[in-house]
Design a protein around this motif. Structure first.
Motif, PDB file in Angstrom:
ATOM      1  N   SER A  69      33.432   1.769   3.623  1.00 37.33           N
ATOM      2  CA  SER A  69      31.981   1.677   3.470  1.00 37.33           C
ATOM      3  C   SER A  69      31.404   0.583   4.370  1.00 37.33           C
ATOM      4  N   VAL A  70      32.096  -0.560   4.426  1.00 30.25           N
ATOM      5  CA  VAL A  70      31.652  -1.650   5.301  1.00 30.25           C
ATOM      6  C   VAL A  70      31.717  -1.221   6.768  1.00 30.25           C
ATOM      7  N   ALA A  71      32.794  -0.520   7.130  1.00 30.00           N
ATOM      8  CA  ALA A  71      32.939  -0.075   8.518  1.00 30.00           C
ATOM      9  C   ALA A  71      31.826   0.891   8.911  1.00 30.00           C
ATOM     10  N   TRP A  72      31.448   1.787   8.002  1.00 27.81           N
ATOM     11  CA  TRP A  72      30.343   2.699   8.305  1.00 27.81           C
ATOM     12  C   TRP A  72      29.033   1.937   8.468  1.00 27.81           C
ATOM     13  N   GLU A  73      28.861   0.881   7.685  1.00 26.72           N
ATOM     14  CA  GLU A  73      27.640   0.086   7.825  1.00 26.72           C
ATOM     15  C   GLU A  73      27.614  -0.620   9.180  1.00 26.72           C
ATOM     16  N   ALA A 177      27.068   6.557   6.724  1.00 28.27           N
ATOM     17  CA  ALA A 177      27.079   5.262   6.044  1.00 28.27           C
ATOM     18  C   ALA A 177      26.498   5.389   4.642  1.00 28.27           C
ATOM     19  N   ARG A 178      25.384   6.089   4.529  1.00 29.39           N
ATOM     20  CA  ARG A 178      24.758   6.258   3.213  1.00 29.39           C
ATOM     21  C   ARG A 178      25.678   7.026   2.268  1.00 29.39           C
ATOM     22  N   TYR A 179      26.317   8.059   2.781  1.00 34.31           N
ATOM     23  CA  TYR A 179      27.191   8.871   1.932  1.00 34.31           C
ATOM     24  C   TYR A 179      28.412   8.076   1.484  1.00 34.31           C
ATOM     25  N   TRP A 180      28.976   7.257   2.384  1.00 34.59           N
ATOM     26  CA  TRP A 180      30.154   6.474   1.994  1.00 34.59           C
ATOM     27  C   TRP A 180      29.785   5.364   1.016  1.00 34.59           C
TER      28      TRP A 180
END
Length: 217
Positions: A69-73, A177-180
């Motif tokens: 989740s952090v990586a997607w952000e 990012a939102r989905y994760w």
């Protein structure tokens, strides 16, 4: 300029992908809420045995999903540069590792004799974690398809077309990012439901809000 032209220029366009994602997450939330209600109601049966073993692999997989989740952000905030693409690839790799860790946790549970058919609580554990894993797989497939299509097309376009593709790719990364983030919150809720919610806790909560708790049968 006519009134119609003015209204067109002042009303922002609605991204159908964003709307679709919100609708999808609402449907998924409703589905898991129904399973959660069924889980709590099933606790009232006499054959219910709460899960008393939390494999270490689940803590590991939780950390992996949080890192994804952090990586997607990070990818969302650096979507127009190479750092964003690297972060997106890292997020996908961490998500795959999360799925493998979940399978590892299943093996640990079965090694401790928590079989699927051993107890209703066991069945719910495999059902809910498996269903969550399927949604992670779906997200990975969507990310791979969208990212691959955009990156392939970006190298064969002119300036304006390339800019549009880059903008669309940034939008796709933002949706991922939102989905994760949603998958992480959903997993934390499932973790709490499976290992922290007990019949005694349900009874206390129901009595505190004036609701008759489910009766054991």
């Amino acid at each position: 300029m006519s009134a119609l032209d003015l209204s067109k220029s002042t009303v922002p366009a609605v991204d159908a992908r964003k709307v679709g994602l919100w609708v999808f997450m609402a449907v998924v939330t409703s589905l898991f809420m129904l399973f959660g209600i069924a889980y709590v109601m099933r606790m009232a049966m006499a054959d219910w045995q709460p899960l008393r073993y939390v494999p270490a692999q689940l803590w590991f997989s939780t950390a992996l999903l949080a890192l994804a989740s952090v990586a997607w952000e990070v990818a969302r905030r650096s979507a127009h540069g190479p750092a964003g693409r690297r972060a997106g690839i890292l997020a996908c790799a961490l998500s795959l590792a999360f799925l493998l860790a979940q399978l590892w946790a299943w093996q640990a549970m079965m090694a401790m004799d928590y079989r699927v058919d051993g107890n209703p609580a066991n069945s719910f554990f495999y059902l809910l974690t498996g269903l969550h894993g399927l949604h992670v797989i779906g997200g990975l497939l969507a990310a791979a398809i969208a990212g691959g299509a955009m990156l392939r097309g970006a190298g064969h376009s002119g300036g304006a077309a390339r800019a549009r593709r880059r903008s669309r790719l940034a939008g796709s990364i933002a949706l991922c990012a939102r989905y994760w983030h949603y998958l992480l919150v959903l997993w934390l809720a499932l973790f709490a439901l499976l290992f922290l919610v007990t019949p005694d806790l349900v009874q206390v909560v129901c009595e505190s809000v004036g609701i008759r708790p489910p009766q054991a049968r």
